[in-house]
Design a protein around this motif. Structure first.
Motif, PDB file in Angstrom:
ATOM      1  N   TYR A 177      33.106  36.531  35.060  1.00  0.00           N
ATOM      2  CA  TYR A 177      32.839  37.586  36.046  1.00  0.00           C
ATOM      3  C   TYR A 177      34.052  37.747  36.944  1.00  0.00           C
ATOM      4  CZ  TYR A 177      30.743  40.352  39.734  1.00  0.00           C
ATOM      5  OH  TYR A 177      30.479  41.355  40.633  1.00  0.00           O
ATOM      6  N   ARG A 178      34.463  38.988  37.154  1.00  0.00           N
ATOM      7  CA  ARG A 178      35.598  39.307  38.013  1.00  0.00           C
ATOM      8  C   ARG A 178      35.079  39.801  39.352  1.00  0.00           C
ATOM      9  NH1 ARG A 178      40.117  37.565  36.148  1.00  0.00           N
ATOM     10  NH2 ARG A 178      41.209  39.186  37.250  1.00  0.00           N
ATOM     11  N   ALA A 179      35.508  39.167  40.442  1.00  0.00           N
ATOM     12  CA  ALA A 179      35.097  39.582  41.778  1.00  0.00           C
ATOM     13  C   ALA A 179      35.558  41.013  42.033  1.00  0.00           C
ATOM     14  CB  ALA A 179      35.678  38.646  42.834  1.00  0.00           C
ATOM     15  N   LYS A 180      34.695  41.802  42.669  1.00  0.00           N
ATOM     16  CA  LYS A 180      34.987  43.205  42.960  1.00  0.00           C
ATOM     17  C   LYS A 180      35.109  43.411  44.468  1.00  0.00           C
ATOM     18  CE  LYS A 180      34.110  44.533  38.680  1.00  0.00           C
ATOM     19  NZ  LYS A 180      35.161  44.212  37.792  1.00  0.00           N
ATOM     20  N   ASP A 181      35.701  44.509  44.838  1.00  0.00           N
ATOM     21  CA  ASP A 181      35.781  44.922  46.235  1.00  0.00           C
ATOM     22  C   ASP A 181      35.987  46.428  46.257  1.00  0.00           C
ATOM     23  OD1 ASP A 181      35.768  44.742  48.980  1.00  0.00           O
ATOM     24  OD2 ASP A 181      37.522  43.442  49.123  1.00  0.00           O
ATOM     25  N   ILE A 182      35.879  47.021  47.433  1.00  0.00           N
ATOM     26  CA  ILE A 182      36.173  48.442  47.600  1.00  0.00           C
ATOM     27  C   ILE A 182      37.283  48.580  48.629  1.00  0.00           C
ATOM     28  CG2 ILE A 182      33.886  49.241  46.919  1.00  0.00           C
ATOM     29  CD1 ILE A 182      33.209  49.650  49.838  1.00  0.00           C
ATOM     30  N   ALA A 183      37.931  49.709  48.641  1.00  0.00           N
ATOM     31  CA  ALA A 183      39.040  49.948  49.562  1.00  0.00           C
ATOM     32  C   ALA A 183      38.534  49.952  50.998  1.00  0.00           C
ATOM     33  CB  ALA A 183      39.696  51.287  49.236  1.00  0.00           C
ATOM     34  N   SER A 184      39.437  49.729  51.924  1.00  0.00           N
ATOM     35  CA  SER A 184      39.083  49.757  53.342  1.00  0.00           C
ATOM     36  C   SER A 184      38.581  51.154  53.714  1.00  0.00           C
ATOM     37  CB  SER A 184      40.296  49.401  54.198  1.00  0.00           C
ATOM     38  OG  SER A 184      41.263  50.434  54.122  1.00  0.00           O
ATOM     39  N   PHE A 185      37.880  51.239  54.834  1.00  0.00           N
ATOM     40  CA  PHE A 185      37.333  52.528  55.245  1.00  0.00           C
ATOM     41  C   PHE A 185      38.444  53.550  55.472  1.00  0.00           C
ATOM     42  CE2 PHE A 185      35.988  55.492  58.607  1.00  0.00           C
ATOM     43  CZ  PHE A 185      34.990  56.140  57.912  1.00  0.00           C
ATOM     44  N   THR A 228      41.466  32.107  39.313  1.00  0.00           N
ATOM     45  CA  THR A 228      40.468  32.075  38.243  1.00  0.00           C
ATOM     46  C   THR A 228      40.025  30.636  38.018  1.00  0.00           C
ATOM     47  OG1 THR A 228      41.564  33.942  37.199  1.00  0.00           O
ATOM     48  CG2 THR A 228      40.027  32.707  35.841  1.00  0.00           C
ATOM     49  N   SER A 229      38.714  30.439  37.955  1.00  0.00           N
ATOM     50  CA  SER A 229      38.168  29.110  37.685  1.00  0.00           C
ATOM     51  C   SER A 229      38.237  28.830  36.182  1.00  0.00           C
ATOM     52  CB  SER A 229      36.729  29.028  38.187  1.00  0.00           C
ATOM     53  OG  SER A 229      35.898  29.873  37.437  1.00  0.00           O
ATOM     54  N   PRO A 230      37.957  27.607  35.757  1.00  0.00           N
ATOM     55  CA  PRO A 230      38.030  27.297  34.326  1.00  0.00           C
ATOM     56  C   PRO A 230      37.122  28.148  33.437  1.00  0.00           C
ATOM     57  CG  PRO A 230      37.987  25.281  35.590  1.00  0.00           C
ATOM     58  CD  PRO A 230      37.754  26.412  36.561  1.00  0.00           C
ATOM     59  N   ASN A 231      35.998  28.645  33.989  1.00  0.00           N
ATOM     60  CA  ASN A 231      35.112  29.483  33.172  1.00  0.00           C
ATOM     61  C   ASN A 231      35.486  30.963  33.232  1.00  0.00           C
ATOM     62  OD1 ASN A 231      34.173  30.304  35.660  1.00  0.00           O
ATOM     63  ND2 ASN A 231      32.051  29.742  35.284  1.00  0.00           N
ATOM     64  N   GLY A 232      36.612  31.293  33.883  1.00  0.00           N
ATOM     65  CA  GLY A 232      37.088  32.672  33.934  1.00  0.00           C
ATOM     66  C   GLY A 232      36.563  33.474  35.110  1.00  0.00           C
ATOM     67  N   ASN A 233      35.771  32.877  35.965  1.00  0.00           N
ATOM     68  CA  ASN A 233      35.193  33.553  37.126  1.00  0.00           C
ATOM     69  C   ASN A 233      36.219  33.578  38.259  1.00  0.00           C
ATOM     70  OD1 ASN A 233      33.641  33.949  39.598  1.00  0.00           O
ATOM     71  ND2 ASN A 233      31.851  33.722  38.287  1.00  0.00           N
ATOM     72  N   THR A 234      36.302  34.695  38.985  1.00  0.00           N
ATOM     73  CA  THR A 234      37.265  34.808  40.086  1.00  0.00           C
ATOM     74  C   THR A 234      36.604  34.860  41.459  1.00  0.00           C
ATOM     75  OG1 THR A 234      37.319  37.224  39.960  1.00  0.00           O
ATOM     76  CG2 THR A 234      38.940  36.021  38.621  1.00  0.00           C
TER      77      THR A 234
END
Length: 129
Positions: A37-45, A85-91
Motif C-alpha cells: 500500500y502506498r500512502a496518499k495525500d492531497i495538495a495543500s489548500f 518503504t517498509s519490507p512489505n512494500g508499505n509506505t
C-alpha cells in the motif's frame, strides 16, 4: 445573497479541504499493515484553490460521474506521499499520519474561525449582535 460572498466560499472550501484530507489520512492509517500500500495525500489548500479556479479539468454533474481514479469525490487530486518503504512494500508511517492529522485539525479550526469572524462582521454591519 450572502452565499456569494467570497470570504464564506473560501472558509467553506478550507473546511471541505480539511475534511477530505482527514479522510485520506484515515484511509492511510487503516491500511498501515497492507502489503504494497502506498500512502496518499492531497495538495495543500493554497495549491488546490489555485487549480480549482481554472477550467482545464472536466467537471462532474453528479457523484461518481467521470471520476478519475487519482481524484477524491471532492475533486482533489491524490498523489503518493513521500516516505520510506517498509519490507512489505508499505509506505505508511503512523507517526507522519498522526502529525498530518493534527495539522488538518488546526486547518479545520482555522476555517471555522474565519467563518465565525466573517459572520460577526456581517452581523455588526447590518446592526445585529
Amino acid at each position: 445573497m450572502f452565499e456569494n460572498l467570497d470570504i464564506f466560499k473560501m472558509a467553506s472550501g478550507m473546511a471541505r479541504h480539511a475534511v477530505t484530507r482527514q479522510e485520506v489520512i484515515a484511509k492511510n492509517i487503516a491500511n498501515a499493515d497492507t502489503p504494497e500500500y502506498r500512502a496518499k495525500d492531497i495538495a495543500s489548500f493554497a495549491d488546490a484553490y489555485d487549480t480549482t479556479s481554472s477550467d482545464t479539468k472536466m467537471r462532474t454533474t453528479r457523484a461518481g460521474h467521470v471520476l478519475d481514479s487519482t481524484a477524491t469525490p471532492s475533486g482533489y487530486d491524490l498523489f503518493d506521499a513521500p516516505g520510506a518503504t517498509s519490507p512489505n512494500g508499505n509506505t505508511v508511517s503512523l507517526e507522519t499520519e498522526m502529525m498530518k492529522s493534527s495539522q488538518v485539525r488546526h486547518e479545520h479550526e482555522l476555517a471555522l474561525s474565519v467563518y465565525k469572524s466573517s459572520m460577526n462582521i456581517l452581523r455588526t454591519s447590518i446592526g445585529r449582535k
